[in-house]
Write an enzyme that holds these catalytic residues in place. Sequence first.
Site, short mmCIF file in Angstrom:
data_model
loop_
_atom_site.label_atom_id
_atom_site.label_comp_id
_atom_site.label_asym_id
_atom_site.label_seq_id
_atom_site.Cartn_x
_atom_site.Cartn_y
_atom_site.Cartn_z
N LYS A 22 43.22 44.94 29.95
CA LYS A 22 42.02 44.08 29.91
C LYS A 22 40.77 44.88 30.24
O LYS A 22 39.75 44.76 29.55
CB LYS A 22 42.18 42.94 30.93
CG LYS A 22 40.90 42.17 31.20
CD LYS A 22 41.08 41.05 32.20
CE LYS A 22 40.94 41.42 33.65
NZ LYS A 22 39.57 41.65 34.15
N ASN A 23 40.83 45.67 31.31
CA ASN A 23 39.61 46.33 31.78
C ASN A 23 39.20 47.55 30.97
O ASN A 23 38.18 48.17 31.25
CB ASN A 23 39.74 46.67 33.27
CG ASN A 23 39.65 45.42 34.13
OD1 ASN A 23 39.33 44.35 33.62
ND2 ASN A 23 39.93 45.56 35.41
N ARG A 102 31.72 38.32 34.42
CA ARG A 102 30.74 39.29 34.94
C ARG A 102 30.60 40.52 34.06
O ARG A 102 29.51 41.08 33.92
CB ARG A 102 31.17 39.76 36.32
CG ARG A 102 31.28 38.67 37.33
CD ARG A 102 31.63 39.29 38.66
NE ARG A 102 30.59 40.19 39.09
CZ ARG A 102 29.51 39.83 39.75
NH1 ARG A 102 29.32 38.58 40.07
NH2 ARG A 102 28.61 40.72 40.11
N CYS A 126 30.40 35.91 43.38
CA CYS A 126 31.76 36.04 42.85
C CYS A 126 32.75 35.73 43.95
O CYS A 126 32.46 35.92 45.14
CB CYS A 126 31.93 37.47 42.35
SG CYS A 126 33.58 37.83 41.77
N ARG A 131 29.35 41.59 44.95
CA ARG A 131 29.29 42.26 43.65
C ARG A 131 27.88 42.36 43.06
O ARG A 131 27.60 41.81 41.97
CB ARG A 131 30.25 41.61 42.66
CG ARG A 131 31.68 41.63 43.17
CD ARG A 131 32.66 41.12 42.17
NE ARG A 131 33.00 42.10 41.15
CZ ARG A 131 33.83 41.87 40.15
NH1 ARG A 131 34.40 40.70 40.04
NH2 ARG A 131 34.11 42.80 39.27
N PRO A 132 26.98 43.08 43.72
CA PRO A 132 25.64 43.28 43.16
C PRO A 132 25.69 44.19 41.93
O PRO A 132 26.72 44.82 41.65
CB PRO A 132 24.86 43.95 44.29
CG PRO A 132 25.89 44.56 45.18
CD PRO A 132 27.16 43.78 45.01
N VAL A 133 24.58 44.27 41.19
CA VAL A 133 24.51 45.16 40.01
C VAL A 133 23.39 46.19 40.18
O VAL A 133 22.90 46.75 39.21
CB VAL A 133 24.32 44.34 38.70
CG1 VAL A 133 25.59 43.60 38.34
CG2 VAL A 133 23.14 43.39 38.80
N ASP A 134 23.00 46.44 41.45
CA ASP A 134 21.88 47.36 41.70
C ASP A 134 22.13 48.78 41.16
O ASP A 134 21.21 49.42 40.65
CB ASP A 134 21.53 47.41 43.20
CG ASP A 134 22.74 47.62 44.11
OD1 ASP A 134 23.87 47.37 43.66
OD2 ASP A 134 22.54 48.04 45.26
N ASP A 316 42.89 45.96 42.62
CA ASP A 316 43.43 44.94 41.72
C ASP A 316 44.94 44.72 41.91
O ASP A 316 45.52 43.83 41.28
CB ASP A 316 43.14 45.29 40.26
CG ASP A 316 41.66 45.15 39.92
OD1 ASP A 316 40.92 44.53 40.71
OD2 ASP A 316 41.25 45.67 38.86
N ARG A 408 43.19 34.54 32.18
CA ARG A 408 42.10 35.50 31.95
C ARG A 408 42.63 36.92 31.85
O ARG A 408 42.07 37.75 31.15
CB ARG A 408 41.09 35.45 33.10
CG ARG A 408 40.37 34.15 33.22
CD ARG A 408 39.27 34.25 34.23
NE ARG A 408 38.27 35.22 33.77
CZ ARG A 408 37.11 35.42 34.35
NH1 ARG A 408 36.79 34.73 35.42
NH2 ARG A 408 36.26 36.31 33.88
#
Length: 429
Positions: A22-23, A102, A126, A131-134, A316, A408
């Site tokens: 998946k990833n 995300r 989340c 889980r920031p995206v900085d 995971d 998912r």
Amino acid sequence: MDRIRIIGGRPLNGTIPISGAKNATLPLMIASLLTKETLILDNVPRLADVALLQRILGNHGVDVTVGGKRAGETADHGQTLHISAAHIVDTTAPYELVTKMRASFWVLAPLVARMGQARVSLPGGCAIGTRPVDFLIMAMERLGAQIEIDAGYVVAKAPKGLKGSEIVFPKVTVGGTHTAIMAASLADGTTVIENAAREPEIVDVADCLNKMGARISGTGTGRIVVEGVAGLNGARHSVLPDRIETGTYAMAVAMAGGDILLQNARPELLQTALDLMQASGVQVTPTNQGIRIARNESELAPIEVTTAPFPAFPTDLQAQLMALMTRARGTSHIVETVFENRFMHVQELVRLGARIHLEGERATIEGVERLKGAPVMATDLRASVSLVIAALAAEGETIVNRVYHLDRGFERLEDKLSRCGAAIERLSG
Ligand code: EPU
């Protein structure tokens, strides 16, 4: 809403085919935005997240068609996607779609690299951490994008194109590394990415980009070098096997007992996890068809493990390992260092009779003689599947609610397990 019903206590014997990762699939599909030509992906898993990303890309004007079955193909073979981003009609990724998945935030990089602009919703909170995206925004800025936050959206512009640069990540980030590689592939000049993620999925995506004409070297190490090119072409790429699915079923067999061939699995993708399982008393045998996992009547020894970026033990697989350790003879410790809130499975495992004590990022698991089935639910896919693992060894019936989380990330989970002797079924509605 579908549920899954499991009666515990049956060993697992037979073969479980491992699907494409998946990833890797998600960033590979997103990488299609970098070229006008068609990208063909083989071994794509049939997952809700893949279908959702198909819809999200469709919103940008990307055509995705699923290739027809070839002679002799069964549901065990992955699907083939033909992805064409010949005409990007919209560079906005709306809130309603990004909050559903995300990883769709990652469209930011190819859209800016190819179209010079993008407007992508911030993903928000989340279930497993903030889980920031900085770092992803920082990477785009380093490559020359001008970025503003406007009404919950990241608005990025690079009208004259991106410029190669040095990007140093303060912390290893998979999404940040995908972003930097994709954007740098079409930037003018050379980009050096320091403290890059070394996950196998990064290597797989870079391999595909190189087939498309990119010049990326050093993947699999902490220092990646990308020489930008003016344009990318189409290519054909087969998605690597899913190491998290592999580890999950390995732990399921270790939990239930039995002897299973994990077909197509590649041991080097999860060596740390396999070594740990072996140290705990599980038989792990690499074969030329995959990995054989077996456990007879032997007891499981407790373990000490800390999650960290690849090649360490993956976050995971943390919930699945915790489920397994509920039945070890003795006390195990698991420290979660990647996500600060990834322990939502703990109280559900406790409902099944586990003894787990949490202190900050450290979980102490005291092995118990037996687990007992109960209704449970979880808030993310790895947590949900840990409950399935626990249920396989619990006495009586467990109902796992909110199965959409499992859908998912795990292809035909109940089918794969029931073919090996598990008493597991999906209850619809
Ligand atoms: N982080 C920041 N700022 C950023 C980006 C990350 O602080 O801008 C932090 C995160 O909050 C986290 C750490 O850095 O504490 C690592 O996060 P990373 O960016 O590596 O995670 P990701 O790219 O969002 C991917 C996987 C996750 C997996 C993590 C870690 C995909 C689609 N997702 O997420 O997979 O847990 O890497 O390996 O590849 C899953 O499949 O269940 C899943 C959650």
